[in-house]
Motif scaffolding. Sequence first.
Motif, PDB file in Angstrom:
ATOM      1  N   TRP A   5      16.259 -37.375   9.197  1.00 44.85           N
ATOM      2  CA  TRP A   5      17.249 -36.782   8.375  1.00 44.85           C
ATOM      3  C   TRP A   5      16.574 -36.223   7.077  1.00 44.85           C
ATOM      4  O   TRP A   5      16.281 -36.832   6.202  1.00 44.85           O
ATOM      5  N   LEU A   7      18.232 -34.466   4.173  1.00 39.16           N
ATOM      6  CA  LEU A   7      19.647 -34.799   3.401  1.00 39.16           C
ATOM      7  C   LEU A   7      19.791 -33.729   2.068  1.00 39.16           C
ATOM      8  O   LEU A   7      20.736 -33.435   1.724  1.00 39.16           O
ATOM      9  N   ALA A  11      22.866 -36.919  -1.409  1.00 41.25           N
ATOM     10  CA  ALA A  11      23.183 -37.813  -0.265  1.00 41.25           C
ATOM     11  C   ALA A  11      24.019 -38.980  -1.064  1.00 41.25           C
ATOM     12  O   ALA A  11      23.408 -39.559  -1.675  1.00 41.25           O
ATOM     13  N   ASP A  12      25.367 -38.908  -0.355  1.00 39.71           N
ATOM     14  CA  ASP A  12      26.101 -39.984  -0.974  1.00 39.71           C
ATOM     15  C   ASP A  12      26.669 -40.742   0.178  1.00 39.71           C
ATOM     16  O   ASP A  12      26.284 -40.748   1.394  1.00 39.71           O
ATOM     17  N   GLU A  13      27.404 -41.888  -0.072  1.00 34.76           N
ATOM     18  CA  GLU A  13      27.939 -42.751   1.166  1.00 34.76           C
ATOM     19  C   GLU A  13      28.708 -42.026   2.279  1.00 34.76           C
ATOM     20  O   GLU A  13      28.712 -42.202   3.402  1.00 34.76           O
ATOM     21  N   HIS A  16      26.324 -40.272   4.246  1.00 35.30           N
ATOM     22  CA  HIS A  16      25.642 -41.285   5.358  1.00 35.30           C
ATOM     23  C   HIS A  16      26.322 -41.586   6.523  1.00 35.30           C
ATOM     24  O   HIS A  16      25.995 -41.599   7.413  1.00 35.30           O
ATOM     25  N   ARG A  17      27.775 -41.725   6.271  1.00 39.44           N
ATOM     26  CA  ARG A  17      28.566 -42.168   7.287  1.00 39.44           C
ATOM     27  C   ARG A  17      28.678 -40.990   8.228  1.00 39.44           C
ATOM     28  O   ARG A  17      28.979 -41.062   9.290  1.00 39.44           O
ATOM     29  N   TRP A  18      28.918 -39.571   7.639  1.00 40.94           N
ATOM     30  CA  TRP A  18      28.893 -38.427   8.572  1.00 40.94           C
ATOM     31  C   TRP A  18      27.598 -38.381   9.489  1.00 40.94           C
ATOM     32  O   TRP A  18      27.775 -38.150  10.625  1.00 40.94           O
ATOM     33  N   CYS A  19      26.541 -38.718   8.769  1.00 43.23           N
ATOM     34  CA  CYS A  19      25.296 -38.694   9.617  1.00 43.23           C
ATOM     35  C   CYS A  19      25.332 -39.948  10.889  1.00 43.23           C
ATOM     36  O   CYS A  19      24.925 -39.504  11.883  1.00 43.23           O
ATOM     37  N   VAL A  20      25.856 -40.940  10.371  1.00 40.42           N
ATOM     38  CA  VAL A  20      25.898 -41.948  11.454  1.00 40.42           C
ATOM     39  C   VAL A  20      26.826 -41.448  12.668  1.00 40.42           C
ATOM     40  O   VAL A  20      26.600 -41.446  13.866  1.00 40.42           O
ATOM     41  N   GLU A  23      24.961 -38.765  14.694  1.00 39.62           N
ATOM     42  CA  GLU A  23      23.969 -39.221  15.381  1.00 39.62           C
ATOM     43  C   GLU A  23      24.575 -39.918  16.770  1.00 39.62           C
ATOM     44  O   GLU A  23      23.960 -39.860  18.123  1.00 39.62           O
TER      45      GLU A  23
END
Length: 91
Positions: A5, A7, A11-13, A16-20, A23
């Motif tokens: 990744w 970013l 990069a914030d929480e 990170h949730r968006w990245c999950v 994925e």
Amino acid sequence: MRFNWILGDTADEKLHRWCVDLEYQLRPKIVKFLITNFESLEACSDFSCFHFNVDVIANKITVSEQTPAAYRNAITTKFEQEIGTHFSTFL
């Protein structure tokens, strides 16, 4: 299969949730792409040798240099056309 990744500094929480979530959308599409484009993956049948760069800043997905050269060279152009340039469809 592994995702690297990119970013940036902010990069914030929430990101990170968006990245999950992203994925979870990418994995089945990339697996389908790999199955379709390789008749035989003797050395890498579990796709563990494939690495992809997900650049959130530039909005693109590329085959990483960490992917063995034989596989990387075989898929890079078609991958960029079918998956990498359609990053916005995953947003």
